[in-house]
Motif scaffolding. Structure first.
Motif, PDB file in Angstrom:
ATOM      1  N   ALA A   1      43.905  75.632  15.451  1.00  0.00           N
ATOM      2  CA  ALA A   1      42.408  75.889  15.869  1.00  0.00           C
ATOM      3  C   ALA A   1      41.691  75.228  14.851  1.00  0.00           C
ATOM      4  O   ALA A   1      40.421  74.942  15.106  1.00  0.00           O
ATOM      5  N   LEU A   2      42.097  74.723  13.579  1.00  0.00           N
ATOM      6  CA  LEU A   2      41.338  74.222  12.772  1.00  0.00           C
ATOM      7  C   LEU A   2      41.100  72.940  13.013  1.00  0.00           C
ATOM      8  O   LEU A   2      40.087  72.184  12.954  1.00  0.00           O
ATOM      9  N   ALA A   3      42.026  72.454  13.840  1.00  0.00           N
ATOM     10  CA  ALA A   3      41.848  70.897  14.304  1.00  0.00           C
ATOM     11  C   ALA A   3      40.924  70.800  15.175  1.00  0.00           C
ATOM     12  O   ALA A   3      39.960  69.933  15.622  1.00  0.00           O
ATOM     13  N   ALA A   4      40.908  71.910  16.211  1.00  0.00           N
ATOM     14  CA  ALA A   4      40.002  72.060  17.280  1.00  0.00           C
ATOM     15  C   ALA A   4      38.620  72.021  16.755  1.00  0.00           C
ATOM     16  O   ALA A   4      37.534  71.496  17.338  1.00  0.00           O
ATOM     17  N   HIS A   5      38.272  72.996  15.780  1.00  0.00           N
ATOM     18  CA  HIS A   5      36.903  73.267  15.206  1.00  0.00           C
ATOM     19  C   HIS A   5      36.474  71.869  14.660  1.00  0.00           C
ATOM     20  O   HIS A   5      35.149  71.680  14.831  1.00  0.00           O
TER      21      HIS A   5
ATOM     22  N   VAL B   1      32.957  67.329  14.645  1.00  0.00           N
ATOM     23  CA  VAL B   1      32.608  66.014  14.838  1.00  0.00           C
ATOM     24  C   VAL B   1      31.678  65.288  16.048  1.00  0.00           C
ATOM     25  O   VAL B   1      30.755  64.622  15.862  1.00  0.00           O
ATOM     26  N   LEU B   2      32.270  65.922  17.194  1.00  0.00           N
ATOM     27  CA  LEU B   2      31.611  65.511  18.418  1.00  0.00           C
ATOM     28  C   LEU B   2      30.170  65.856  18.310  1.00  0.00           C
ATOM     29  O   LEU B   2      29.237  65.014  18.669  1.00  0.00           O
TER      30      LEU B   2
ATOM     31  N   SER C   1      34.161  58.091   6.290  1.00  0.00           N
ATOM     32  CA  SER C   1      33.601  58.743   4.961  1.00  0.00           C
ATOM     33  C   SER C   1      32.348  59.513   4.936  1.00  0.00           C
ATOM     34  O   SER C   1      32.484  60.503   4.479  1.00  0.00           O
ATOM     35  N   ALA C   2      31.307  59.158   5.776  1.00  0.00           N
ATOM     36  CA  ALA C   2      30.163  59.830   5.902  1.00  0.00           C
ATOM     37  C   ALA C   2      30.607  61.214   6.633  1.00  0.00           C
ATOM     38  O   ALA C   2      29.808  62.476   6.352  1.00  0.00           O
ATOM     39  N   LEU C   3      31.235  61.052   7.867  1.00  0.00           N
ATOM     40  CA  LEU C   3      31.601  62.334   8.538  1.00  0.00           C
ATOM     41  C   LEU C   3      32.241  63.138   7.489  1.00  0.00           C
ATOM     42  O   LEU C   3      32.110  64.649   7.490  1.00  0.00           O
ATOM     43  N   ALA C   4      33.438  62.713   6.810  1.00  0.00           N
ATOM     44  CA  ALA C   4      34.187  63.613   6.007  1.00  0.00           C
ATOM     45  C   ALA C   4      33.379  64.206   5.127  1.00  0.00           C
ATOM     46  O   ALA C   4      33.483  65.365   4.689  1.00  0.00           O
ATOM     47  N   ALA C   5      32.293  63.576   4.237  1.00  0.00           N
ATOM     48  CA  ALA C   5      31.252  64.188   3.258  1.00  0.00           C
ATOM     49  C   ALA C   5      30.499  65.257   3.809  1.00  0.00           C
ATOM     50  O   ALA C   5      30.380  66.268   3.503  1.00  0.00           O
ATOM     51  N   HIS C   6      29.840  64.801   5.125  1.00  0.00           N
ATOM     52  CA  HIS C   6      28.998  65.883   5.913  1.00  0.00           C
ATOM     53  C   HIS C   6      29.727  67.136   6.326  1.00  0.00           C
ATOM     54  O   HIS C   6      29.125  68.317   6.075  1.00  0.00           O
ATOM     55  N   LEU C   7      30.976  67.108   6.821  1.00  0.00           N
ATOM     56  CA  LEU C   7      31.652  68.328   7.191  1.00  0.00           C
ATOM     57  C   LEU C   7      32.591  68.857   6.327  1.00  0.00           C
ATOM     58  O   LEU C   7      33.525  69.947   6.513  1.00  0.00           O
TER      59      LEU C   7
ATOM     60  N   LEU D   1      39.749  61.669  13.944  1.00  0.00           N
ATOM     61  CA  LEU D   1      39.050  60.671  14.532  1.00  0.00           C
ATOM     62  C   LEU D   1      39.986  59.837  15.489  1.00  0.00           C
ATOM     63  O   LEU D   1      39.800  59.413  16.594  1.00  0.00           O
ATOM     64  N   THR D   2      41.357  59.896  15.022  1.00  0.00           N
ATOM     65  CA  THR D   2      42.188  59.228  15.625  1.00  0.00           C
ATOM     66  C   THR D   2      42.677  59.828  17.176  1.00  0.00           C
ATOM     67  O   THR D   2      42.707  59.194  18.148  1.00  0.00           O
TER      68      THR D   2
END
Length: 296
Positions: free
Chosen positions: A4-8, A13-14, A28-34, A45-46
């Protein structure tokens, strides 16, 4: 990572990449923002890249939407009759009047950019699909004008406007006018540099802010540009003004307008009467009868 966490995280991300597709963020920008770890973001992302929903540029380490996302977007557009109608109306305005048109949709407490037509103005970063501003005064008058009373009160409160104040009463008078006309005019005072600064800073800050901060951003705009500065409410004179935006409400339902067109690209000052005449013509162009736009 729990499913469930992975789906969220994948949907987050999308959504972020779609709303900032002109920036193409890095891992890195996505990780920081989210607010997730780089390792967890790499796993998300993979999976999204393997599915074709995202593509990653190994040279720049940036992400962009993949071919599967294009298919989903095209299918969603084909199924949305209101969007097809709005696209047709926007195209008519571009072809007949040579102006730029942004299609907006009311999504909860946000005004979301759905699409853009015509020449994109360099200062108007709000024309990028996926960007948003809060549905709070002074934004969204064409939506608030046809909304139920309780939704108008919530609109005031999101912008820090006391529903019992004189400011709210002035807005109510303007909302009645907009409901009768079907359009509103917004004007950021000053020259082109002021317009660029005001809108760019606003959209950039909203882009970075979380949902809890967006009302504060809208309220800061109100503090900088009062109702008299932004909402044009007098069209009965020959005083010259240069409108920033003409907003046209579309597709009304029991809960108010579902979509709106924001027309921009006005380069010359016009008498206030001429602004009203032009806005009326733009509204007529947008709402004229049309054949079905659904794919055959």
């Amino acid at each position: 990572m729990a499913p469930a966490l992975a789906a969220h995280r994948a949907t987050d991300v999308l959504r972020h990449v779609a709303r900032h597709h002109d920036e193409q963020p890095t891992l890195s920008a996505l990780a920081a923002h989210l607010d997730v770890s780089p390792a967890a973001m790499h796993a998300v992302l993979t999976a999204l890249t393997a599915s074709g929903l995202l593509e990653r540029d190994e040279a720049t380490k940036t992400c962009r939407l993949g071919p599967e996302a294009t298919i989903i977007g095209s299918a969603a557009r084909a199924q949305d009759q209101a969007l097809l109608a709005a696209a047709g109306a926007a195209t008519r305005i571009v072809e007949r009047h040579g102006l730029s048109v942004t299609v907006l949709a009311l999504r909860g407490e946000e005004l979301m950019v759905i699409d853009g037509f015509g020449p994109r103005l360099s200062w108007n970063s709000f024309s990028v699909p996926g960007r948003s501003v809060p549905f709070a005064p002074p934004f969204g008058t064409v939506f608030a004008a046809t909304a139920p009373a309780q939704d108008v009160v919530a609109w005031f409160q999101r912008g820090g406007v006391d529903p019992a104040s004189s400011t709210a009463e002035r807005y109510r008078v303007e909302l009645e006018r907009v409901a009768r006309r079907g359009w509103s005019v917004g004007m950021v005072p000053g020259g082109a540099d002021d317009v660029e600064t005001a809108w760019s800073e606003l959209v950039d800050e909203v882009s970075r802010a979380g949902p809890a901060s967006r009302a504060r951003v809208a309220h800061a705009f109100i503090d900088a540009y009062a109702i008299d500065d932004y909402v044009v409410d007098n069209f009965d004179s020959d005083e010259l003004i240069t409108p920033t935006l003409v907003n046209i409400g579309l597709e009304t339902s029991d809960t108010g307008a579902e979509m709106a067109l924001t027309v921009s690209g006005f380069s010359e000052a016009m008498p206030r009467r001429a602004v009203a005449e032009l806005a009326t013509r733009l509204c007529a162009t947008a709402r004229e009868p049309r054949a079905s736009l659904a794919p055959g």
